[in-house]
Design a protein around this motif. Structure first.
Motif, mmCIF file in Angstrom:
data_model
loop_
_atom_site.group_PDB
_atom_site.id
_atom_site.type_symbol
_atom_site.label_atom_id
_atom_site.label_comp_id
_atom_site.label_asym_id
_atom_site.label_seq_id
_atom_site.Cartn_x
_atom_site.Cartn_y
_atom_site.Cartn_z
ATOM 1 N N TYR A 22 -4.335 8.316 -9.090
ATOM 2 C CA TYR A 22 -4.930 9.644 -8.902
ATOM 3 C C TYR A 22 -5.678 9.631 -7.568
ATOM 4 C CZ TYR A 22 -4.519 10.491 -14.028
ATOM 5 O OH TYR A 22 -4.094 10.659 -15.322
ATOM 6 N N ALA A 23 -4.954 9.347 -6.508
ATOM 7 C CA ALA A 23 -5.566 9.169 -5.197
ATOM 8 C C ALA A 23 -4.489 9.249 -4.125
ATOM 9 C CB ALA A 23 -6.266 7.806 -5.120
ATOM 10 N N GLU A 24 -4.925 9.355 -2.876
ATOM 11 C CA GLU A 24 -3.967 9.451 -1.772
ATOM 12 C C GLU A 24 -3.272 8.130 -1.472
ATOM 13 O OE1 GLU A 24 -5.226 12.892 1.234
ATOM 14 O OE2 GLU A 24 -6.734 11.295 1.151
ATOM 15 N N LYS A 25 -3.889 7.010 -1.874
ATOM 16 C CA LYS A 25 -3.289 5.700 -1.644
ATOM 17 C C LYS A 25 -3.572 4.799 -2.839
ATOM 18 C CE LYS A 25 -4.291 6.067 3.328
ATOM 19 N NZ LYS A 25 -5.143 5.553 4.426
ATOM 20 N N LYS A 64 3.125 2.362 3.008
ATOM 21 C CA LYS A 64 2.364 2.551 4.246
ATOM 22 C C LYS A 64 2.125 1.222 4.956
ATOM 23 C CE LYS A 64 -0.172 5.575 6.665
ATOM 24 N NZ LYS A 64 0.413 6.781 7.291
ATOM 25 N N GLU A 65 1.896 0.189 4.151
ATOM 26 C CA GLU A 65 1.533 -1.123 4.705
ATOM 27 C C GLU A 65 1.897 -2.181 3.678
ATOM 28 O OE1 GLU A 65 -2.637 -3.331 6.129
ATOM 29 O OE2 GLU A 65 -2.597 -1.148 5.843
ATOM 30 N N GLY A 98 7.640 2.562 5.202
ATOM 31 C CA GLY A 98 8.655 3.606 5.246
ATOM 32 C C GLY A 98 9.530 3.677 4.018
ATOM 33 N N ASP A 99 9.545 2.615 3.190
ATOM 34 C CA ASP A 99 10.346 2.623 1.970
ATOM 35 C C ASP A 99 9.817 3.668 0.985
ATOM 36 O OD1 ASP A 99 12.000 0.603 2.824
ATOM 37 O OD2 ASP A 99 10.978 -0.989 1.696
ATOM 38 N N GLU A 100 10.726 4.406 0.375
ATOM 39 C CA GLU A 100 10.365 5.333 -0.700
ATOM 40 C C GLU A 100 10.446 4.567 -2.018
ATOM 41 O OE1 GLU A 100 12.852 8.796 -0.465
ATOM 42 O OE2 GLU A 100 11.867 9.509 1.365
ATOM 43 N N LEU A 154 0.864 -1.177 0.000
ATOM 44 C CA LEU A 154 0.000 0.000 0.000
ATOM 45 C C LEU A 154 0.901 1.227 0.000
ATOM 46 C CD1 LEU A 154 -2.922 1.088 0.180
ATOM 47 C CD2 LEU A 154 -2.599 1.210 2.666
ATOM 48 N N ILE A 155 0.780 2.017 -1.064
ATOM 49 C CA ILE A 155 1.642 3.193 -1.217
ATOM 50 C C ILE A 155 0.855 4.455 -0.877
ATOM 51 C CG2 ILE A 155 3.047 4.549 -2.813
ATOM 52 C CD1 ILE A 155 3.412 1.968 -4.474
ATOM 53 N N GLU A 156 1.418 5.247 0.022
ATOM 54 C CA GLU A 156 0.895 6.583 0.281
ATOM 55 C C GLU A 156 1.436 7.466 -0.842
ATOM 56 O OE1 GLU A 156 2.640 8.840 3.589
ATOM 57 O OE2 GLU A 156 0.583 9.115 4.304
ATOM 58 N N VAL A 157 0.548 7.896 -1.718
ATOM 59 C CA VAL A 157 0.966 8.550 -2.959
ATOM 60 C C VAL A 157 1.456 9.974 -2.697
ATOM 61 C CG1 VAL A 157 0.260 9.235 -5.279
ATOM 62 C CG2 VAL A 157 -0.701 7.152 -4.247
ATOM 63 N N LYS A 158 2.648 10.250 -3.167
ATOM 64 C CA LYS A 158 3.176 11.616 -3.145
ATOM 65 C C LYS A 158 2.952 12.300 -4.488
ATOM 66 C CE LYS A 158 4.909 11.746 1.045
ATOM 67 N NZ LYS A 158 4.388 12.692 2.059
ATOM 68 N N ALA A 159 3.146 11.535 -5.567
ATOM 69 C CA ALA A 159 2.961 12.105 -6.900
ATOM 70 C C ALA A 159 2.540 11.020 -7.887
ATOM 71 C CB ALA A 159 4.242 12.776 -7.372
ATOM 72 N N SER A 160 1.816 11.467 -8.904
ATOM 73 C CA SER A 160 1.413 10.623 -10.012
ATOM 74 C C SER A 160 1.790 11.356 -11.295
ATOM 75 C CB SER A 160 -0.089 10.342 -9.950
ATOM 76 O OG SER A 160 -0.506 9.535 -11.033
ATOM 77 N N ALA A 161 1.398 10.831 -12.440
ATOM 78 C CA ALA A 161 1.666 11.517 -13.706
ATOM 79 C C ALA A 161 0.558 11.180 -14.694
ATOM 80 C CB ALA A 161 3.026 11.114 -14.259
ATOM 81 N N VAL A 162 0.422 12.018 -15.700
ATOM 82 C CA VAL A 162 -0.576 11.807 -16.744
ATOM 83 C C VAL A 162 0.124 11.271 -17.987
ATOM 84 C CG1 VAL A 162 -2.230 12.931 -18.296
ATOM 85 C CG2 VAL A 162 -2.139 13.567 -15.880
ATOM 86 N N ASN A 163 -0.424 10.192 -18.535
ATOM 87 C CA ASN A 163 0.062 9.605 -19.778
ATOM 88 C C ASN A 163 -1.084 9.521 -20.778
ATOM 89 O OD1 ASN A 163 2.896 8.527 -19.027
ATOM 90 N ND2 ASN A 163 1.613 7.821 -17.341
#
Length: 310
Positions: free
Chosen positions: A100-103, A73-74, A85-87, A32-41
């Protein structure tokens, strides 16, 4: 969680910002990734418009977004490759709710540690486009030292990575772009640049490989510079079988695969300074609609990034 959802196919107006969408359901082999950034393709708005519904059956309501960078996150109970905690960065699964979401939940095999020399926005600009170029040139084309490759639209998201990857593989690169981006594609390593606004035809020596990113008339014209027995791969529609037969070419329509292992290799090149990324524009999550409209113009240098969280 906050997210951009769509409940039907259509234009950019079907994208809706909500702040109460349920969190992703984590499978045993997901992170489960806590999203910092996304991109548009381009695939995002093609999915939104329903162009690919015969290939990809998406359930509504649906969250688009295939590029992601963020913090784990999990983890599911079978995950061994990552820990909270891993980036990380990843190319998510096309058939599941995206970034396109927080997680977002992503299979661990699709995830890689984020390049240490990129921030989250820069990292989010990499996965889909770089994987597309890498798999096309390395796996399909088997591009080798000293070969000539033609890459159409060299200043776009996929094209800009393809030029750099082709140079890593030892090739001579011919590409097309507009006058404003000639110096840019040369800075990426292009050996020969054709200004498409001044040239109606491709004026260059024959090439071993064509990597077509545009399709249509551009793809057809590229057969004229392909050596007999050469390779032509396209992400914009399968190459014309009649023209391929005439050239005895290995011709294929290409589709990228999510791969954490490939992202590991790309990370090594990025950290070594052999691959750089270009961000054309940044938008907050609630402005994804505007980001889609910009992408649809087809005149974007590099990638469009969505800032999801600081």
């Amino acid at each position: 969680m906050k997210a951009i959802i769509m409940n039907e196919y259509g234009d950019s107006n079907v994208l809706q910002y909500v702040d109460d969408f349920p969190d992703p359901i984590l499978k045993d082999d997901d992170v489960l990734i806590e999203v910092k950034a996304s991109a548009v393709n381009p695939i995002d708005w093609k999915l939104r418009q329903g162009y690919l519904k015969q290939m990809i059956d998406i359930p509504f309501p649906f969250i688009l977004g295939l590029d992601v960078s963020g913090i784990v996150k999990e983890v599911g109970k079978e995950v061994t490759m990552f820990q909270p905690g891993d980036e990380v960065y990843a190319r998510a699964d096309t058939s599941r709710n995206g970034s396109y979401a927080e997680k977002v939940a992503v299979n661990q095999l699709f995830v890689s540690k984020k390049p240490s020399n990129l921030n989250f926005e820069e990292a989010a600009s990499v996965p889909l486009a770089a994987l597309t170029a890498y798999q096309a040139l390395r796996d399909f084309a088997g591009l080798g030292e000293g070969e000539r490759v033609f890459i159409s639209a060299g200043s776009g998201g996929v094209g800009s990575f393809a030029i750099q990857i082709a140079k890593i593989l030892g090739a001579y690169v011919v590409t097309t772009t507009g006058p404003k981006n000639i110096d840019y594609v040369k800075s990426l390593g292009a050996d020969e640049v054709i200004d498409y606004t001044k040239n109606d035809s491709l004026d260059t020596e024959p090439v071993d490989v064509v990597f077509d990113l545009i399709g249509g008339k551009s793809q057809i014209e590229s057969f004229s510079i392909l050596k007999e027995g050469g390779r032509i791969g396209s992400i914009a529609g399968a190459p014309d079988p009649k023209l391929a037969k005439e050239k005895r070419a290995n011709a294929k329509g290409l589709w990228v695969k999510s791969s954490g292992a490939d992202l590991d290799e790309l990370r090594n090149y990025i950290e070594a300074g052999k691959i750089k990324t270009e961000i054309a524009a940044r938008f907050p999550l609630e402005k994804v609609k505007v980001a889609h409209e910009l992408s649809e113009t087809g005149h974007v240098r590099g990638k469009i990034v969505i800032e999801v969280a600081k």
